[in-house]
Design a protein around this motif. Structure first.
Motif, PDB file in Angstrom:
ATOM      1  N   ALA A 285       0.845  -1.198   0.000  1.00 45.29           N
ATOM      2  CA  ALA A 285       0.000   0.000   0.000  1.00 45.29           C
ATOM      3  C   ALA A 285       0.877   1.243   0.000  1.00 45.29           C
ATOM      4  O   ALA A 285       1.849   1.327   0.771  1.00 45.29           O
TER       5      ALA A 285
ATOM      6  N   VAL B  26      -3.000   0.295  -3.993  1.00 48.91           N
ATOM      7  CA  VAL B  26      -2.964  -0.896  -3.147  1.00 48.91           C
ATOM      8  C   VAL B  26      -2.813  -2.082  -4.089  1.00 48.91           C
ATOM      9  O   VAL B  26      -3.543  -2.203  -5.079  1.00 48.91           O
TER      10      VAL B  26
ATOM     11  N   ARG C  77      -3.768  -4.519  -8.815  1.00 53.62           N
ATOM     12  CA  ARG C  77      -3.652  -3.294  -8.025  1.00 53.62           C
ATOM     13  C   ARG C  77      -4.773  -2.343  -8.420  1.00 53.62           C
ATOM     14  O   ARG C  77      -5.300  -2.398  -9.538  1.00 53.62           O
TER      15      ARG C  77
ATOM     16  N   THR D 106      -6.637   3.868  -5.226  1.00 55.58           N
ATOM     17  CA  THR D 106      -7.695   4.104  -4.247  1.00 55.58           C
ATOM     18  C   THR D 106      -8.240   5.526  -4.266  1.00 55.58           C
ATOM     19  O   THR D 106      -9.209   5.819  -3.566  1.00 55.58           O
TER      20      THR D 106
END
Length: 338
Positions: A255, A270, A290, A293
């Motif tokens: 992350a 992430v 991935r 976010t």
């Protein structure tokens, strides 16, 4: 003032914007490492090969006696503008507690187009800023034990970069615009010293890692403008089944702790990934994914594999596929490890 004069003023201003302030982003951490890219970029706590010189300098302490890799990779997002393409080629050697690496990068971006009225006043003339950063990084990695199972490391690096820019017709295919950006020549080359920092903690099958890249945030200045490599901070955790006396399966998650930017906007990824070996570690397969976010919330899936051509000599590759067919990538390499 005539329409022709207005058009000339617009084009002049657009050229000045491109040649004075270039929003070239730092190279993404998901640019280098065949195993890492096959696992979606979940690699900060996994980096036991020579790509630890990029992914986590401290993890080099947990690697084999010698690991040497020669590889290249390309990732691009085309389709509608903005667009980008990252190319990387590298040589890396790790033999704990020392590593040596050379990375060659080309980061090319096409900005969102701007519009103006043509001389006839009948339609819009759309122009797009093309920016490209060619950079090379020469690094030496050093590792030091801190506590039992805990190591700290640094990659001391000298980075040279050349920033280039132009203004092109936005009606052209984005792939052609990226090709034009990669073909740009000239520009002054600037250099700077920098360092990456890493920490790894290992307790049985559990691994925790921390990576800080571009600690000093080096800048490159040329006739085309200034580009800065922003600091990047990432944490990772992994489970190593082989260390627990079970199957050679690694499961990992990473992350980002710091937001970065690219042509699509803000990014904080992430990533999750897995790697499994068969046939006495002669065949390895990996997969990952991935998600950004924040910002565009883009999603990317990856896969990769390794095949032992002979004992200790591996041919490796990976593929990348994003949310559309216009978001893709691949890479190939060879690695010696024993």
């Amino acid at each position: 003032m005539t329409t022709r004069n207005l058009n000339r003023i617009f084009l002049t201003c657009a050229s000045l914007i491109v040649t004075t302030v270039l929003p070239v982003r730092a190279q993404s951490v998901e640019t280098v490492g065949t195993r890492a890219l096959g696992m979606g970029g979940a690699f900060v706590a996994v980096a036991t090969d020579s790509s630890a010189t990029w992914w986590n300098p401290a993890a080099l302490a947990t690697g084999p006696f010698l690991d040497l890799a020669l590889a290249s990779a390309v990732t691009e997002t085309t389709g509608e503008l903005p667009a980008n393409r990252d190319r990387a080629g590298w040589f890396a050697l790790g033999t704990p507690p020392f590593g040596f690496s050379y990375y060659r990068l080309r980061i090319t971006e096409i900005q969102n187009p701007t519009s103006t009225v043509t001389e006839s006043g009948s339609r819009e003339d759309r122009r797009a800023g093309v920016t490209s950063l060619a950079a090379s990084q020469l690094g030496i990695t050093l590792v030091q034990g801190v506590l039992p199972g805990v190591h700290a490391g640094t990659t001391l690096k000298y980075v040279r970069g050349t920033v280039r820019g132009s203004v092109e017709d936005a009606a052209l295919d984005s792939g052609d615009l990226l090709d034009r950006g990669e073909d740009l020549e000239g520009g002054d080359t600037d250099g700077a010293f920098d360092l990456d920092l890493g920490v790894i903690a290992v307790a049985g099958p559990l691994r925790l890692g921390l990576l800080v890249r571009n600690v000093l945030e080096p800048e490159f200045t040329s006739d085309a403008g200034v580009a800065r490599m922003d600091r990047q901070v990432r944490v990772g955790a992994a489970y190593d089944g082989e260390a627990a006396g079970k199957s050679p399966l690694v499961i990992a998650i990473d992350a980002d702790l710091r937001t970065t930017r690219d042509v699509s906007g803000e990014r904080r990824n992430v990533a999750v990934g897995a790697e499994h070996w068969w046939a006495d570690r002669r065949i390895g397969l990996r997969a990952g994914a991935r998600i950004n976010t924040i910002g565009t919330h883009s999603r990317t899936a990856t896969a990769g594999g390794s095949v032992a051509l002979r004992s200790g000599l591996f041919a490796e590759g990976h593929v990348v596929h994003g949310g559309t067919d216009d978001d893709k990538g691949w890479g190939l390499g060879v690695r010696v490890s024993f």
